[in-house]
Design an enzyme around this catalytic site. Structure first.
Site, PDB file in Angstrom:
ATOM      1  N   ARG A 329       0.782  -1.184   0.103  1.00 36.74           N
ATOM      2  CA  ARG A 329      -0.054   0.074   0.082  1.00 36.74           C
ATOM      3  C   ARG A 329       0.743   1.174   0.080  1.00 36.74           C
ATOM      4  O   ARG A 329       1.924   1.275   0.585  1.00 36.74           O
ATOM      5  CB  ARG A 329      -1.053   0.166   1.148  1.00 36.74           C
ATOM      6  CG  ARG A 329      -1.574   1.198   1.268  1.00 36.74           C
ATOM      7  CD  ARG A 329      -2.631   1.378   2.329  1.00 36.74           C
ATOM      8  NE  ARG A 329      -2.001   1.330   3.746  1.00 36.74           N
ATOM      9  CZ  ARG A 329      -2.358   1.516   4.990  1.00 36.74           C
ATOM     10  NH1 ARG A 329      -3.705   1.018   4.939  1.00 36.74           N
ATOM     11  NH2 ARG A 329      -1.911   1.734   6.166  1.00 36.74           N
ATOM     12  N   GLU A 428     -11.997   1.853   1.262  1.00 40.53           N
ATOM     13  CA  GLU A 428     -12.065   2.025   3.006  1.00 40.53           C
ATOM     14  C   GLU A 428     -12.940   3.480   3.033  1.00 40.53           C
ATOM     15  O   GLU A 428     -12.896   3.836   4.402  1.00 40.53           O
ATOM     16  CB  GLU A 428     -10.731   2.017   3.540  1.00 40.53           C
ATOM     17  CG  GLU A 428      -9.838   3.040   2.851  1.00 40.53           C
ATOM     18  CD  GLU A 428      -8.371   3.152   3.378  1.00 40.53           C
ATOM     19  OE1 GLU A 428      -8.093   2.319   4.712  1.00 40.53           O
ATOM     20  OE2 GLU A 428      -7.278   3.547   2.820  1.00 40.53           O
ATOM     21  N   ASN A 451     -11.347  -0.939   8.897  1.00 40.35           N
ATOM     22  CA  ASN A 451     -11.339  -0.232   9.850  1.00 40.35           C
ATOM     23  C   ASN A 451     -11.832   1.090   9.676  1.00 40.35           C
ATOM     24  O   ASN A 451     -12.640   1.830  10.542  1.00 40.35           O
ATOM     25  CB  ASN A 451      -9.501  -0.303  10.212  1.00 40.35           C
ATOM     26  CG  ASN A 451      -9.131  -1.522  10.402  1.00 40.35           C
ATOM     27  OD1 ASN A 451      -9.696  -2.471  10.799  1.00 40.35           O
ATOM     28  ND2 ASN A 451      -7.908  -1.598  10.497  1.00 40.35           N
ATOM     29  N   ASP A 452     -11.505   1.559   8.546  1.00 43.39           N
ATOM     30  CA  ASP A 452     -11.697   2.860   8.120  1.00 43.39           C
ATOM     31  C   ASP A 452     -13.155   2.893   7.404  1.00 43.39           C
ATOM     32  O   ASP A 452     -13.949   4.058   7.842  1.00 43.39           O
ATOM     33  CB  ASP A 452     -10.785   3.497   7.338  1.00 43.39           C
ATOM     34  CG  ASP A 452      -9.539   4.111   7.912  1.00 43.39           C
ATOM     35  OD1 ASP A 452      -9.640   4.797   8.887  1.00 43.39           O
ATOM     36  OD2 ASP A 452      -8.313   3.768   7.505  1.00 43.39           O
ATOM     37  N   CYS A 499      -8.563  -6.595   4.384  1.00 46.11           N
ATOM     38  CA  CYS A 499      -7.455  -6.432   5.055  1.00 46.11           C
ATOM     39  C   CYS A 499      -7.754  -5.721   6.306  1.00 46.11           C
ATOM     40  O   CYS A 499      -6.894  -5.370   7.162  1.00 46.11           O
ATOM     41  CB  CYS A 499      -6.353  -5.727   4.270  1.00 46.11           C
ATOM     42  SG  CYS A 499      -6.807  -4.152   3.855  1.00 46.11           S
TER      43      CYS A 499
HETATM   44  C1  PEP Z   1      -8.221  -0.299   7.422  1.00 47.77           C
HETATM   45  O1  PEP Z   1      -8.539   1.008   7.277  1.00 47.77           O
HETATM   46  O2  PEP Z   1      -8.921  -1.065   7.378  1.00 47.77           O
HETATM   47  C2  PEP Z   1      -6.916  -0.732   7.308  1.00 47.77           C
HETATM   48  C3  PEP Z   1      -6.837  -2.125   6.981  1.00 47.77           C
HETATM   49  O3  PEP Z   1      -5.900   0.275   7.228  1.00 47.77           O
HETATM   50  P1  PEP Z   1      -5.308   1.177   8.309  1.00 47.77           P
HETATM   51  O4  PEP Z   1      -5.711   0.238   9.578  1.00 47.77           O
HETATM   52  O5  PEP Z   1      -4.001   0.915   8.128  1.00 47.77           O
HETATM   53  O6  PEP Z   1      -6.194   2.327   8.379  1.00 47.77           O
HETATM   54 MG    MG Z   2      -7.218   2.566   6.605  1.00 47.26          MG
END
Ligand code: PEP
Ligand code: MG
Length: 566
Positions: A329, A428, A451-452, A499
């Site tokens: 990424r 995301e 997550n985001d 992810c």
């Molecule tokens: C997410 O946003 O789900 C992610 C995997 O990236 P990060 O936790 O690094 O923002």
């Molecule tokens: Mg993220």
């Protein structure tokens, strides 16, 4: 019963050993012989370096490279000419070495703490550890011998420092309780790496507990049970035994492909932050890397890494993976991920601001050098590029145009790379979910960052406890987006992975199987657990569960139901 933050899974049942802070009191004095005092300071550094190298060696053998590197990092911190020079300057101004060490370390601790950023605040914990060790050496104070702890010990500390960890014998320590620390603190990382149940952030643990008393540490939910009654003890012994048995059973899944009960095969990859983690991912039986967070290469330093430095890091990971997929990424700076030397302006709304792909597209030289480094690494494995925080098709197009520019630069210089390197989108943001059909036409793959995605969709900050009840990937809105992203990817014929943390949640697995996800990317320690979980489901059963879930109106209904089927 006391309550803290469960940061390392498992149940520890044992007797308390209190590790009280060492007495590092001294009377500051004016010194006359500056040279002799500087020599005393240098001797202390030499001793510190020797001790730390020995500790790192012990940790490398007992726990692993990454943990040993935390300690070796301490040597680098104290050897830093600026820090060392500032301490010497105070000694030259006739302060004793103890005062000089304490004042300069405090200056760094204050500076790091003031950032409020989790990772930078870790540096403050490192400097505290270094300060205490140096003072102990200068004052001739004997350090506490954790290595003498008998079998069945629960360590209770104010803060679990990397140097303390060096003394831990895994076979003797059954639990750790600390008064400070968070999920991401070194203490948590170290406890997890050693697989010792741990509860951090337990207020006044040292004053409330006594050495030798029996105690239970529940590393799952953060409970610390004091003076347990016999039935509680029996209950926890049973829970501990089940946990350990299940952990052993997971080993049956090592070396096996990831297949559902009805025979569909999935790719089960890992999320990593450094090239070293790639080795860990392989060790834990990951089938590739679904997310290499490159921010870590940019942090903990004072200037941008060069293209060559980045190339070396990406190539190392690619070589370790021996042809297995490696999704890198591009820089996801901003929001919760700060890099002080970039001098980003403080924003009212950092999560919605000038970050990730937005920042990179405006800093094209920096971005292109990262892309070139990734392209060069693609000559050494199955490397893929992924852009974070995409919200509009133009961003993907601009990013891809830059990849083409970088390719022609490399071609002109006769440097090898994979001409067909896949370029994917991290879905995301809610925007990317809504336009998944449009993005799928121009992206080579998707990876869902839950997550985001959860935070942006629910308009809530996961770190804000007042709105934490909204932050769940099982909210109908988030699930609809996940479903739509996967279905649009499948329709366009591109692979779709996940992810975000949700990929490792057993309640999410049947839904993802039903929606058509092709790749799961999880932390290395979750690989076997997720493989087992996937093996439990047939596509038909998963479809039935998903159909029911998607007809429900609230997160509570959904999670209550999913708990009954896993
Ligand atoms: C997410 O946003 O789900 C992610 C995997 O990236 P990060 O936790 O690094 O923002
Ligand atoms: Mg993220």
């Amino acid at each position: 019963m006391m309550k803290g933050l469960g940061v390392s899974d498992g149940y520890g049942i044992g007797r308390v050993m209190l590790i009280l802070d060492q007495k590092l009191d001294y009377t500051p004095r004016e010194i006359a012989d500056v040279d002799a005092e500087i020599a005393r300071f240098h001797d202390a550094i030499d001793q510190f370096t020797k001790n730390t190298l020995e500790q790192a060696d012990a940790v490398r053998k007992s726990t692993g490279d990454k943990e040993a590197e935390i300690l070796e990092g301490h040597i680098a911190i104290i050897a830093d000419p600026f820090m060392k020079g500032e301490i010497e300057n105070l000694i030259k101004a006739h302060q004793c070495a103890e005062t000089a060490v304490e004042q300069i370390c405090q200056m760094f601790i204050d500076m790091f703490t003031a950032t409020g950023d989790d990772l930078t605040m870790q540096r403050a914990a490192d400097v505290k550890d270094i300060r205490d060790s140096l003072l102990a050496i200068l004052l001739g104070v004997q350090e506490v011998k954790i290595s003498d702890a008998p079998e069945g010990t629960v360590l209770v500390v104010r803060e679990l420092t990397p140097s303390m960890t060096a003394g831990i014998k895994k076979e003797n320590i059954v639990g750790i309780i600390a008064e400070t620390g968070s999920q991401t603190s070194h203490s948590a990382i170290l406890a997890r790496a050693m697989e010792i149940p741990a509860v951090l952030s337990v207020p006044n643990a040292l004053s409330q507990l006594s050495s030798g008393e029996q105690i239970i540490v529940d590393g799952f939910n953060g409970d610390v049970v004091t003076a347990p009654a016999q039935d509680t003890l029996d209950e926890y012994v049973a829970k501990r035994d089940t946990f350990l048995r299940e952990k052993r059973e997971l080993e049956l899944y090592r070396g096996k492909p990831t297949v559902s009960a009805s025979g569909e095969t999935y790719e089960l990859c890992c999320n990593i932050g450094t090239p070293k983690d790639a080795a860990k991912a392989m060790e834990k039986d990951g089938e590739g890397v679904g997310l290499f967070r490159t921010e870590f290469l940019f942090m903990d330093r004072t200037a941008l890494p060069t293209e060559d430095e980045q190339f070396e890091a990406y190539k190392t990971a690619a070589v370790v993976l021996k042809g297995k997929p490696l999704i890198i990424r591009t820089l996801d700076i901003g929001g919760d991920k700060e890099i002080p030397y970039l001098g980003l302006e403080k924003e009212e709304n950092p999560f919605m601001g000038f970050r990730a792909i937005r920042y990179c597209l405006k800093h094209r030289d920096m971005f292109k050098s990262q892309i070139k480094a990734i392209l060069r690494a693609s000559a050494f494995g199955d490397v893929r590029i992924m852009f974070p925080l995409i919200t509009a098709v133009e961003e993907l197009r601009e990013g891809k145009a830059l990849v083409e520019e970088a390719k022609s630069d490399l071609r002109a210089s006769g440097i090898e790379f994979n001409e067909n390197i896949p370029v994917g989108v991290m879905t995301e943001t809610s925007a990317s979910g809504v336009i998944a059909d449009l993005l799928a036409k121009e992206a080579d793959f998707f990876s869902i960052g839950t997550n985001d995605l959860t935070g942006y969709t629910m308009a809530c900050d996961r770190g804000n406890s007042d709105v934490g009840y909204l932050y769940s990937p099982f909210q109908p809105s988030v699930l609809r987006l996940i479903k739509s992203i996967i279905e649009n990817g499948v329709r366009a014929g591109i692979p779709v992975g996940m992810c975000g943390e949700a990929a490792a949640n057993p309640m999410m697995v049947p839904l993802l199987i039903s929606f058509g996800l092709t790749e799961f990317s999880v932390s290395a320690v979750s690989v076997l657990k997720v493989r087992k979980c996937i093996a439990n489901w047939t596509k038909d059963e998963a479809d039935k569960v998903a159909e029911k879930v998607m007809s429900m109106a609230t997160e509570k209904e959904i999670t209550d139901y999913l708990k009954t089927v896993i």
